[in-house]
Design a protein around this motif. Structure first.
Motif: not given
Length: 168
Positions: A76-77, A53-54, A9-12, A15-16
């Motif tokens: 889709d998340a 989206i994460a 999530a951090h490197n990819g 959108i968190i």
């Protein structure tokens, strides 16, 4: 995709979306994340920027609930596995806006429990009338649960350790 690691999530380029409460987020949050508490996550998805989206919560449970809600809206998340707990364990960037490391909800539970224990001990050793105070704490908790207005939470939010840091 149903789940990703915090590092992904951090490197990819994800959108968190942080689905935790405002109090939890004030203690620690992922820089650049968007706040959308679980109870509102499916009400206005137009505020989400386009992209992958994460979803992030404390440990993953609320993020999975948000994922199901968003799926019903056609979005889709992915869920960040292990949530904020794992994010912090892995040493990924975190920002904080309050001095306290306890969420407001945790402070309320601790304070209410402590009051009940103290009043019960006073009732056993000084006067049974202190049981009335324990009952009032219980009534306050029922009121907070029914109305989502927590007087103890409002009081604790004004304490110095829960004030917003001036330096960021």
């Amino acid at each position: 995709m149903s789940a990703i690691s915090p590092a992904e999530a951090h490197n990819g380029g994800w959108i968190i979306i942080d689905v935790r409460s405002a109090g939890e987020r004030a203690v620690a949050c992922v820089p650049g994340s968007i706040h959308a508490p679980l109870e509102t996550v499916d009400l206005d998805t137009s505020s989400f920027p386009p992209g992958r989206i994460a979803l992030l919560c404390k440990a993953g449970t609320r993020a999975r609930l948000a994922q199901a809600r968003l799926s019903l809206c056609g979005i889709d998340a992915a869920v960040i596995e292990g949530g904020m707990d794992r994010w912090q364990r892995e040493g990924l960037p975190v920002s904080s806006s309050t001095v306290s490391h306890w969420s407001l909800e945790r402070q309320v539970r601790f304070g209410a429990g402590l009051l009940v224990v103290v009043f019960t001990l006073l009732a056993a050793s000084v006067s049974p009338w202190f049981l009335v105070c324990s009952g009032l704490v219980g009534c306050g908790l029922v009121f907070a649960g029914a109305t989502d207005i927590c007087m103890m939470g409002n009081l604790l939010a004004r304490m110095p350790w829960n004030r917003i840091r001036s330096g960021g």
